[in-house]
Design a protein around this motif. Structure first.
Motif, PDB file in Angstrom:
ATOM      1  N   LYS A  35       1.043  -1.161  -0.081  1.00 23.25           N
ATOM      2  CA  LYS A  35       0.035   0.037   0.038  1.00 23.25           C
ATOM      3  C   LYS A  35       0.740   1.298  -0.237  1.00 23.25           C
ATOM      4  O   LYS A  35       0.450   1.960  -0.733  1.00 23.25           O
ATOM      5  CB  LYS A  35      -0.880   0.236   1.203  1.00 23.25           C
ATOM      6  CG  LYS A  35      -2.129  -0.942   1.023  1.00 23.25           C
ATOM      7  CD  LYS A  35      -3.019  -0.925   2.204  1.00 23.25           C
ATOM      8  CE  LYS A  35      -3.370   0.197   3.017  1.00 23.25           C
ATOM      9  NZ  LYS A  35      -4.345   0.221   3.913  1.00 23.25           N
ATOM     10  N   THR A  80      -5.645   1.865  -3.461  1.00 24.59           N
ATOM     11  CA  THR A  80      -5.664   1.466  -2.198  1.00 24.59           C
ATOM     12  C   THR A  80      -6.593   0.241  -1.561  1.00 24.59           C
ATOM     13  O   THR A  80      -7.272  -0.166  -2.513  1.00 24.59           O
ATOM     14  CB  THR A  80      -6.038   2.732  -1.097  1.00 24.59           C
ATOM     15  OG1 THR A  80      -5.545   2.298   0.199  1.00 24.59           O
ATOM     16  CG2 THR A  80      -7.438   2.899  -0.928  1.00 24.59           C
ATOM     17  N   ARG A 106     -12.975   5.834  -2.511  1.00 23.83           N
ATOM     18  CA  ARG A 106     -12.770   5.253  -1.165  1.00 23.83           C
ATOM     19  C   ARG A 106     -13.986   5.446  -0.360  1.00 23.83           C
ATOM     20  O   ARG A 106     -14.696   6.455  -0.169  1.00 23.83           O
ATOM     21  CB  ARG A 106     -11.604   5.936  -0.395  1.00 23.83           C
ATOM     22  CG  ARG A 106     -10.185   5.491  -1.034  1.00 23.83           C
ATOM     23  CD  ARG A 106      -8.759   6.180  -0.528  1.00 23.83           C
ATOM     24  NE  ARG A 106      -7.819   5.772  -1.341  1.00 23.83           N
ATOM     25  CZ  ARG A 106      -6.789   6.455  -1.263  1.00 23.83           C
ATOM     26  NH1 ARG A 106      -6.670   7.632  -0.621  1.00 23.83           N
ATOM     27  NH2 ARG A 106      -5.928   6.242  -2.374  1.00 23.83           N
TER      28      ARG A 106
END
Length: 158
Positions: A35, A80, A106
């Motif tokens: 990540k 991510t 996200r």
């Protein structure tokens, strides 16, 4: 490369053994390194892990999975993975995660990928990895369709 204590502590279960927590820490360090795009650090730290890959579109080996993620990060720099559930059972560590390619996606469970990663950790090394991916939107389905299909290992999916 260690994750901050608060990142994975919320998933801890009172019945986990110290060995199970150690196995989670190994996988968590690996995931956090990917990540953070610390690809060379991940290779250096895990290069002696046998890492048999069961995703047929990725070759086995730490270098191969890192290279796959390096290419993904280059193409999608906002990529991510957010763990939603973590399960540990002896040598098996399972992450159920939301993967997004854009920062604006996200937290939106209608964008990105629903991913289940399963790692086997033995003697402090990641020895096997399986995953299952479910695209959540049209663009993710299209991306998977266009990039999938090439068999790069003979390890089987089970």
């Amino acid at each position: 490369m260690s994750p901050s204590p608060s990142v994975y502590d919320k998933f801890d279960r009172s019945h986990w053994t110290e060995d199970e927590r150690a196995n989670l820490q190994i996988v968590a360090d690996f995931v956090e390194g990917i990540k953070a795009k610390k690809f060379d650090d991940v290779i250096k730290r895990y290069e002696d892990s046998p890492y048999v890959q069961h995703n047929r579109s990725v070759p086995s080996g730490v270098e191969a999975i890192v290279e796959t993620n390096r290419k993904l990060a280059k193409r999608f720099p906002e990529f991510t993975l957010t763990a939603k559930h973590i399960y540990v059972d002896d040598e098996i560590v399972t992450f159920h995660s939301h993967v997004t390619l854009k920062a604006k996606h996200r937290g939106n469970d209608r964008k990105g990928l629903n991913v289940v990663d399963i790692w086997k950790v033995s003697d402090g090394k990641i020895v096997e990895h399986w995953d299952s991916l479910q695209p959540l939107d049209f663009m993710s389905r299209l991306f998977q369709l266009l990039t999938g299909g090439v068999v790069r290992n003979d390890n089987g999916v089970f």
